[in-house]
Design an enzyme around this catalytic site. Structure first.
Site, PDB file in Angstrom:
ATOM      1  N   HIS A   1      -6.064  -7.862  -6.405  1.00  0.00           N
ATOM      2  CA  HIS A   1      -5.366  -9.038  -6.173  1.00  0.00           C
ATOM      3  C   HIS A   1      -4.476  -9.323  -5.123  1.00  0.00           C
ATOM      4  O   HIS A   1      -4.087  -8.433  -4.891  1.00  0.00           O
ATOM      5  CB  HIS A   1      -4.163  -8.456  -7.660  1.00  0.00           C
ATOM      6  CG  HIS A   1      -4.282  -8.457  -8.430  1.00  0.00           C
ATOM      7  ND1 HIS A   1      -4.645  -6.889  -9.314  1.00  0.00           N
ATOM      8  CD2 HIS A   1      -4.488  -8.631  -9.931  1.00  0.00           C
ATOM      9  CE1 HIS A   1      -4.339  -6.630 -10.163  1.00  0.00           C
ATOM     10  NE2 HIS A   1      -4.766  -7.774 -11.147  1.00  0.00           N
TER      11      HIS A   1
ATOM     12  N   ASP B   1      -8.851  -2.043  -7.113  1.00  0.00           N
ATOM     13  CA  ASP B   1      -9.239  -2.010  -8.412  1.00  0.00           C
ATOM     14  C   ASP B   1     -10.370  -3.573  -8.250  1.00  0.00           C
ATOM     15  O   ASP B   1     -10.571  -4.600  -9.144  1.00  0.00           O
ATOM     16  CB  ASP B   1      -8.242  -3.435  -9.360  1.00  0.00           C
ATOM     17  CG  ASP B   1      -7.250  -3.714  -8.580  1.00  0.00           C
ATOM     18  OD1 ASP B   1      -7.486  -4.526  -7.401  1.00  0.00           O
ATOM     19  OD2 ASP B   1      -5.791  -3.888  -8.886  1.00  0.00           O
TER      20      ASP B   1
ATOM     21  N   HIS C   1       2.504  -6.236  -4.312  1.00  0.00           N
ATOM     22  CA  HIS C   1       3.287  -6.934  -4.857  1.00  0.00           C
ATOM     23  C   HIS C   1       4.826  -7.432  -4.676  1.00  0.00           C
ATOM     24  O   HIS C   1       5.260  -8.387  -4.951  1.00  0.00           O
ATOM     25  CB  HIS C   1       3.041  -7.156  -6.376  1.00  0.00           C
ATOM     26  CG  HIS C   1       1.269  -7.465  -6.586  1.00  0.00           C
ATOM     27  ND1 HIS C   1       0.799  -8.314  -6.231  1.00  0.00           N
ATOM     28  CD2 HIS C   1       0.584  -6.551  -7.439  1.00  0.00           C
ATOM     29  CE1 HIS C   1      -0.512  -8.286  -6.306  1.00  0.00           C
ATOM     30  NE2 HIS C   1      -0.629  -7.184  -6.830  1.00  0.00           N
TER      31      HIS C   1
ATOM     32  N   ASP D   1      -6.979  -6.062  -2.418  1.00  0.00           N
ATOM     33  CA  ASP D   1      -6.897  -5.276  -3.710  1.00  0.00           C
ATOM     34  C   ASP D   1      -7.775  -6.730  -3.988  1.00  0.00           C
ATOM     35  O   ASP D   1      -8.038  -7.727  -4.020  1.00  0.00           O
ATOM     36  CB  ASP D   1      -5.731  -5.318  -3.935  1.00  0.00           C
ATOM     37  CG  ASP D   1      -4.920  -4.690  -4.800  1.00  0.00           C
ATOM     38  OD1 ASP D   1      -4.604  -3.440  -5.620  1.00  0.00           O
ATOM     39  OD2 ASP D   1      -5.137  -5.706  -6.403  1.00  0.00           O
TER      40      ASP D   1
HETATM   41 ZN   LIG Z   1      -4.937  -4.901  -8.186  1.00  0.00          ZN
END
Ligand SMILES: [Zn+2]
Length: 339
Positions: free
Chosen positions: A195, A282, A158, A193
């Site tokens: 996200h 995750d 991120h 991931d």
């Molecule tokens: Zn993540």
């Protein structure tokens, strides 16, 4: 497979996390390292301490302004009367104006996308060692190893060139990819991931020497909300070199593997010399974030499909939070990859 991790990566210990406005304990805990190390060892990995690679590989991705900020902001913050123990922004520019504020509070807002990445005395050191784990993994792959695993914590995907966010400070996967370009013409990054890897996408958005591919929960109702849609395809020289595959909430192994097949075809068409896998665990059905429903054996099948690309591969740890199966999920991925 060689795995890289330094003790200094444990020191960053963020306390605060705002979730739907409520203060909660930050889930990006140092204890993740123990679980991930156990998972790597169970897969037969040899754990090696990375060397100190200095600022050069970090400065190849991140701006000097941002590096200076990360290095010094904690001390500057402590000089503010009544300031919090951790650096947490309380104002963000709606859009950048080109003006760079002089104050610590203004710069925190400029360089931090959200409140999930508090900075304490040890953050900069831990982030550097996490990045150096990725650099070291890239080095052994450049030297001829088929694959290496970088236990990067804090995570990185991120983080943009000059913005932290979502537990991330330095973009380890981007740093590894850039390092691989020392003797590769083209590198692909595959982000699995939960996200969207918005920082990684942002860093390479106008470049065609790094293909960025991300599988993640559809951002329409999920973090990072403002990036990760299928129509974000790159710009300028990078147009067509960013590929997003948003997935419905609670997608299971079958749906994830079907999307991965599409991602792998795109990577094959790019014909890269090397691959970086941004490995978030995750996506697991029991992860505290609960967005996707990949099973523990599912991670082995995901890894087998990625390994089938036959590319020299640097595996970089991203998300995956404390739950009973965190170690087993990493073991499953790494053994599936070696298989
Ligand atoms: Zn993540």
């Amino acid at each position: 497979m060689k795995s890289f991790c330094a003790d200094e990566q444990r020191k960053h210990d963020p306390k605060m996390f705002l979730s739907s406005g409520a203060a909660r304990p930050n889930p990006e805990k140092p204890a993740r390292i123990e679980r991930l190390l156990a998972g790597a060892k169970a897969a037969g990995c040899e754990i090696v301490r990375p060397r100190d690679h200095g600022l050069k590989p970090i400065a190849a991705i991140h701006t000097p302004e941002y590096i200076e900020f990360l290095e010094n902001i904690f001390l500057r913050w402590q000089r503010i009367e009544g300031a919090s123990d951790e650096v947490i922004p309380n104002i963000h520019p709606r859009a950048r104006t080109g003006r760079y504020p002089a104050s610590a509070v203004g710069q925190a807002g400029y360089h931090m996308a959200d409140t999930a990445c508090p900075i304490s005395a040890d953050t900069w050191g831990s982030a550097c060692w996490s990045a150096w784990s990725a650099v070291e993994a890239a080095e052994v792959v450049l030297a001829g190893e088929r694959a290496a695993y970088a236990l990067c914590r804090p995570p990185g995907h991120h983080a943009f060139t000059d913005v932290a966010g979502g537990f991330c400070f330095l973009n380890n996967a981007a740093i590894a990819a850039q390092h691989l370009l020392k003797s590769s013409k083209r590198v692909a990054i595959l982000d699995v991931d939960l996200h969207h890897g918005n920082g990684t996408q942002g860093i390479f958005y106008s470049r065609n020497d790094v293909l960025t591919v991300s599988l993640h929960v559809d951002p329409v109702r999920f973090y990072p909300f403002f990036w990760g849609n299928a129509d974000e395809r790159g710009e300028g020289d990078g147009l067509g070199y960013n590929f997003n595959l948003p997935l419905p909430l609670k997608t299971t192994d079958a749906g994830f593997l079907a999307a991965l097949e599409v991602a792998n075809r795109r990577i094959e068409a790019y014909s890269p010399d090397a691959l970086v896998v941004a490995l978030g665990l995750d996506a697991f059905e029991g992860d505290p974030f609960g967005g996707l429903s990949v099973s523990t054996p599912g991670f082995a099948r995901i890894a087998e499909a990625i390994s089938g690309l036959g590319l020299p591969t640097v595996i970089v740890q991203e998300g995956g939070y404390l739950c009973d199966a965190l170690s087993a999920n990493l073991t499953s991925f790494l053994t599936g990859f070696i298989h």
